[in-house]
Design a protein around this motif. Structure first.
Motif, mmCIF file in Angstrom:
data_model
loop_
_atom_site.group_PDB
_atom_site.id
_atom_site.type_symbol
_atom_site.label_atom_id
_atom_site.label_comp_id
_atom_site.label_asym_id
_atom_site.label_seq_id
_atom_site.Cartn_x
_atom_site.Cartn_y
_atom_site.Cartn_z
ATOM 1 N N SER A 170 -14.407 -2.737 -0.647
ATOM 2 C CA SER A 170 -15.243 -4.014 -0.565
ATOM 3 C C SER A 170 -15.725 -4.071 -2.125
ATOM 4 O O SER A 170 -15.690 -3.065 -3.044
ATOM 5 N N LYS A 187 -15.509 7.469 9.613
ATOM 6 C CA LYS A 187 -16.625 7.947 8.618
ATOM 7 C C LYS A 187 -18.005 7.882 9.281
ATOM 8 O O LYS A 187 -19.056 8.280 8.564
ATOM 9 N N HIS A 200 -12.721 -6.825 2.208
ATOM 10 C CA HIS A 200 -12.701 -5.330 2.136
ATOM 11 C C HIS A 200 -11.406 -4.531 1.785
ATOM 12 O O HIS A 200 -11.455 -3.454 1.460
ATOM 13 N N ARG A 260 -22.618 6.607 7.701
ATOM 14 C CA ARG A 260 -22.230 6.115 6.023
ATOM 15 C C ARG A 260 -22.924 6.990 5.076
ATOM 16 O O ARG A 260 -22.409 7.163 3.925
ATOM 17 N N LEU A 261 -24.077 7.486 5.389
ATOM 18 C CA LEU A 261 -24.970 8.126 4.385
ATOM 19 C C LEU A 261 -24.614 9.616 4.356
ATOM 20 O O LEU A 261 -25.353 10.459 3.609
ATOM 21 N N THR A 320 -2.866 -1.207 8.204
ATOM 22 C CA THR A 320 -1.949 -2.590 8.353
ATOM 23 C C THR A 320 -0.717 -2.078 8.176
ATOM 24 O O THR A 320 -0.370 -1.121 7.265
ATOM 25 N N ASN A 344 2.770 2.733 5.794
ATOM 26 C CA ASN A 344 1.349 2.495 5.495
ATOM 27 C C ASN A 344 0.628 3.660 4.526
ATOM 28 O O ASN A 344 0.930 4.941 4.940
ATOM 29 N N CYS A 345 -0.459 3.311 3.944
ATOM 30 C CA CYS A 345 -1.236 4.229 3.443
ATOM 31 C C CYS A 345 -2.564 4.352 4.301
ATOM 32 O O CYS A 345 -3.284 3.242 4.538
ATOM 33 N N VAL A 398 -11.374 -11.178 6.140
ATOM 34 C CA VAL A 398 -12.038 -9.836 6.077
ATOM 35 C C VAL A 398 -11.218 -8.826 5.163
ATOM 36 O O VAL A 398 -11.777 -8.253 4.139
ATOM 37 N N ALA A 399 -9.875 -9.060 5.178
ATOM 38 C CA ALA A 399 -8.920 -8.416 4.400
ATOM 39 C C ALA A 399 -9.084 -8.653 2.790
ATOM 40 O O ALA A 399 -9.103 -7.798 1.981
ATOM 41 N N ASP A 446 -7.856 0.743 10.424
ATOM 42 C CA ASP A 446 -7.401 -0.399 9.653
ATOM 43 C C ASP A 446 -6.289 -0.216 9.226
ATOM 44 O O ASP A 446 -5.844 -0.744 7.894
ATOM 45 N N GLN A 498 -6.094 5.585 4.483
ATOM 46 C CA GLN A 498 -7.097 6.017 3.793
ATOM 47 C C GLN A 498 -8.326 6.024 4.552
ATOM 48 O O GLN A 498 -9.171 6.918 4.611
ATOM 49 N N THR A 499 -8.562 5.058 5.079
ATOM 50 C CA THR A 499 -9.922 4.723 5.561
ATOM 51 C C THR A 499 -10.002 5.622 6.725
ATOM 52 O O THR A 499 -9.716 5.434 8.017
ATOM 53 N N MET A 543 0.884 -1.240 -0.147
ATOM 54 C CA MET A 543 0.022 0.019 -0.083
ATOM 55 C C MET A 543 0.699 1.239 0.058
ATOM 56 O O MET A 543 0.435 2.353 -0.410
HETATM 57 C C1 FAD Z 1 -7.504 -6.647 7.415
HETATM 58 C C2 FAD Z 1 -7.555 -4.823 6.673
HETATM 59 C C3 FAD Z 1 -6.785 -4.411 6.199
HETATM 60 C C4 FAD Z 1 -6.961 -3.072 5.974
HETATM 61 N N1 FAD Z 1 -5.888 -2.033 5.673
HETATM 62 C C5 FAD Z 1 -6.054 -0.951 5.241
HETATM 63 C C6 FAD Z 1 -4.748 0.096 5.274
HETATM 64 O O1 FAD Z 1 -3.895 -0.254 5.441
HETATM 65 N N2 FAD Z 1 -5.257 1.390 4.958
HETATM 66 C C7 FAD Z 1 -6.433 1.493 4.712
HETATM 67 O O2 FAD Z 1 -6.688 2.784 4.535
HETATM 68 N N3 FAD Z 1 -7.493 0.954 4.765
HETATM 69 C C8 FAD Z 1 -7.275 -0.312 4.999
HETATM 70 N N4 FAD Z 1 -8.273 -1.229 5.193
HETATM 71 C C9 FAD Z 1 -9.668 -0.957 5.188
HETATM 72 C C10 FAD Z 1 -10.529 -1.081 4.095
HETATM 73 O O3 FAD Z 1 -10.042 -0.276 2.827
HETATM 74 C C11 FAD Z 1 -12.124 -0.649 4.197
HETATM 75 O O4 FAD Z 1 -12.275 -1.851 5.203
HETATM 76 C C12 FAD Z 1 -13.004 -0.867 3.101
HETATM 77 O O5 FAD Z 1 -12.708 0.260 2.248
HETATM 78 C C13 FAD Z 1 -14.591 -0.788 3.844
HETATM 79 O O6 FAD Z 1 -14.555 0.091 4.327
HETATM 80 P P1 FAD Z 1 -15.385 0.250 5.836
HETATM 81 O O7 FAD Z 1 -14.455 -0.882 6.584
HETATM 82 O O8 FAD Z 1 -15.147 1.704 6.507
HETATM 83 O O9 FAD Z 1 -16.439 -0.327 5.459
HETATM 84 P P2 FAD Z 1 -17.867 0.409 5.226
HETATM 85 O O10 FAD Z 1 -17.587 1.520 4.352
HETATM 86 O O11 FAD Z 1 -18.763 0.959 6.587
HETATM 87 O O12 FAD Z 1 -18.643 -0.503 4.581
HETATM 88 C C14 FAD Z 1 -19.870 -1.453 5.265
HETATM 89 C C15 FAD Z 1 -20.931 -1.711 4.317
HETATM 90 O O13 FAD Z 1 -21.650 -0.505 4.196
HETATM 91 C C16 FAD Z 1 -21.713 -0.262 2.808
HETATM 92 N N5 FAD Z 1 -21.801 1.015 2.875
HETATM 93 C C17 FAD Z 1 -20.740 1.924 3.079
HETATM 94 N N6 FAD Z 1 -20.996 3.245 2.692
HETATM 95 C C18 FAD Z 1 -22.415 3.524 2.131
HETATM 96 C C19 FAD Z 1 -23.215 4.105 1.574
HETATM 97 N N7 FAD Z 1 -22.906 5.450 1.375
HETATM 98 N N8 FAD Z 1 -24.434 3.578 0.880
HETATM 99 C C20 FAD Z 1 -24.726 2.370 0.960
HETATM 100 N N9 FAD Z 1 -23.914 1.339 1.477
HETATM 101 C C21 FAD Z 1 -22.673 1.887 1.955
HETATM 102 C C22 FAD Z 1 -20.596 -1.090 2.114
HETATM 103 O O14 FAD Z 1 -21.087 -1.309 0.923
HETATM 104 C C23 FAD Z 1 -20.332 -2.213 2.992
HETATM 105 O O15 FAD Z 1 -21.400 -3.195 2.596
HETATM 106 C C24 FAD Z 1 -8.249 -2.550 5.615
HETATM 107 C C25 FAD Z 1 -9.170 -3.560 6.025
HETATM 108 C C26 FAD Z 1 -9.120 -4.680 6.702
HETATM 109 C C27 FAD Z 1 -10.275 -5.592 6.732
#
Ligand code: FAD
Length: 508
Positions: free
Chosen positions: A453, A152, A449, A155-156, A189, A145-146, A445-446, A187, A148-149, A103
């Protein structure tokens, strides 16, 4: 020399300020619980220093011409993209899962494109700072590490609509010498053992969200940064040693508690210069894009690791030749091959951006990553199915080596008489690690997501795909249109988005 050894890397991170929190302890990078993650990083440094791997794991810097680690390289050609993908795949095989250093370089490639485009359109000089920072990366073989997440919140709701304005990382102050940021990224990593954290936006930002249009890089132990660390490991080994022994990962919930970032390390500042705000979405998309392309290397490797375990246990269980087993193995192999092929083909269809960095095709990259994400749980299911329940219920190693129970335990473990009890045990312990350990849960899960995802890949793909051209086939076949234009999908890269930017800024 620009390529560092593992020891050189570890010695420098060992000296970092203690800003890691694990289960109530405030610790440094030499904490025992980070060893698993370090073991994975070691592979990336060792292979770059291994003449047998030189062709894949090193590259020539486009800045200095010096030999550098491919994990610090900006893609200068289709071949670079192909090599990155293949390197990712083969290194994953060696550690039995994710290699976890991609990343950092994915976000650097994204920044190389976005800062350059932004400078061209807005007259900023961010790319100059970026290239200086990149030089530091390449000279020191930096791991990062990047982040990005964002957390939030709802979510809406957009960032500025949240009840608490800090639920997305934001700039609270922008001044000539730098910015002050507040918020958290989750998250993350490898962040606990990385030299640097590179933070970028997670989504498109509207005019009202310009405070959230922020990208920067800071050392991972920078003042105000607190990492709440969650390590996960494979199960511990006492007797049956193996190459993946001790492997694990370390995730961070990273808090930026009013952190000052010097101007030369700021790559996007929507608060100081609101014209930069639309570039947040471009950067979010492009990091995800490069990261999804890396997934077309790592995810086939993970499918292959799981398929190899499934094939081996089927062999040891004596069911390898049954049709049901062959069908299941074929399914896993198909996924691995198709995902890899999607990444390869997206590299062949890559385009050179104005910065000189090559950008792979978006439809193919997203299609590959989407398929991988959708298949991941099915693959774990197939391994569990073919292994049977013992992979989840194995007695501990000690019982197989004790005087009192060892003989009996080994006798009743036997299946195929040609396979020793020890190898039977190794096979089941290996599968236990792959699908039942703490780390296995994280990797599942990685696989779903990480990099976004499958739903996110769907959104990206469908935002780019030319549905009108697709529908023209049916229109012709159904007699609605007389002519059928020759159907040929051109490469899809962020070019279209750049064209929109050019319109926005009145430049052509
Ligand atoms: C092991 C692991 C390592 C990771 N490593 C990194 C990392 O190094 N750096 C980094 O930045 N990220 C990392 N991630 C994060 C990963 O990119 C996110 O988990 C992924 O982008 C999903 O975001 P979230 O977890 O916030 O889930 P959410 O965005 O909350 O998603 C959960 C559900 O809600 C739905 N949803 C979300 N928003 C909306 C909306 N507006 N409308 C309708 N439905 C919606 C989604 O489709 C999904 O089904 C990692 C994740 C994991 C599990």
């Amino acid at each position: 020399m620009a390529i560092k050894t593992y020891d050189e890397y570890f010695n420098r991170i060992k000296k970092m300020r203690r800003n890691l929190y694990i289960a109530g302890d405030k610790v440094g990078r030499d904490d025992e619980r980070l060893q698993g993650q370090l073991r994975i990083f070691r592979e990336t440094y060792d292979r770059a220093n291994d003449p047998d791997w030189e062709n894949l794991c090193t590259a020539a810097s486009h800045l200095t011409g010096e030999k550098i680690s491919r994990f610090t390289h900006i893609h200068q050609s289709v071949d670079d993209l192909l090599k990155k993908q293949q390197m990712t795949r083969l290194l994953c095989h060696r550690v039995g899962g994710c290699i976890m250093r991609c990343m950092g370089i994915d976000v650097m490639n994204a920044l190389s494109v976005v800062t350059h485009e932004m400078d061209q359109l807005l007259g900023t000089d961010t790319n100059k700072n970026f290239l200086k920072y990149l030089r530091y990366w390449q000279d020191n073989d930096i791991s990062a590490n990047c982040a990005q997440t964002d957390t939030k919140g709802d979510r809406l709701k957009r960032p500025h609509e949240q009840v608490d304005p800090d639920l997305y990382l934001r700039i609270v102050e922008s001044r000539p010498d730098g910015i002050v940021v507040r918020g958290a990224k989750i998250d993350n990593t490898t962040a606990p053992v990385g030299d640097e954290i590179v933070a970028v936006p997670v989504r498109f930002m509207t005019d009202k969200d310009s405070d959230y249009a922020v990208a920067f890089a800071i050392p991972a132990d920078w003042e105000g940064v607190k990492m709440l660390v969650r390590p996960a490991y494979l199960h511990k080994t006492k007797y049956l040693h193996s190459p993946v022994e001790g492997i694990g990962d370390a995730e961070s919930f990273t808090i930026f508690d009013d952190v000052f970032v010097p101007r030369e390390r700021v790559f996007l500042d929507g608060k100081g210069d609101p014209r930069q705000t639309p570039f947040a979405g471009f950067l979010a998309l492009l990091f995800a894009h490069y990261h999804r392309h890396s997934y077309t290397g790592c995810k086939p490797a993970i499918s292959e690791i799981l398929a190899s375990a499934a094939a081996l246990v089927a062999d040891y269980n004596g069911i390898e030749r049954t049709t049901a087993v062959r069908d299941k193995l074929a399914h896993m192999i198909t996924t691995a091959e198709l995902v890899f092929a999607a990444g390869q083909m997206s590299a062949y269809r890559a385009e050179k951006s104005s910065s000189g960095t090559w950008v792979p095709d978006e439809i193919l990259t997203n299609a590959g990553r989407k398929l991988a994400g959708e298949e991941i749980y099915n693959e774990f299911k197939i391994v569990a199915d073919l292994a049977g329940g013992l992979c989840a219920t194995m007695p501990f190693e000690e019982e197989f080596f004790s005087e009192e129970t060892g003989k009996l335990a080994n006798k009743y473990l036997m299946r195929n008489p040609k396979i020793s009890a020890e190898n039977q045990q190794r096979c089941f312990r290996g599968i236990e690690n792959l699908i039942v350990s703490d780390l296995a849960g994280v990797m599942q899960v990685a696989g779903l997501h990480g990099g976004g995802s499958p739903q996110m890949e769907t959104i990206t793909m469908m935002g780019r795909y030319d549905l009108e051209s697709l529908k023209s086939i049916a229109k012709y076949l159904f007699g609605i249109e007389k002519e059928l234009p020759k159907y040929e999908r051109p490469p899809v890269t962020p070019r279209a988005m750049l064209e929109r930017f050019r319109e926005l800024y009145g430049k052509t």
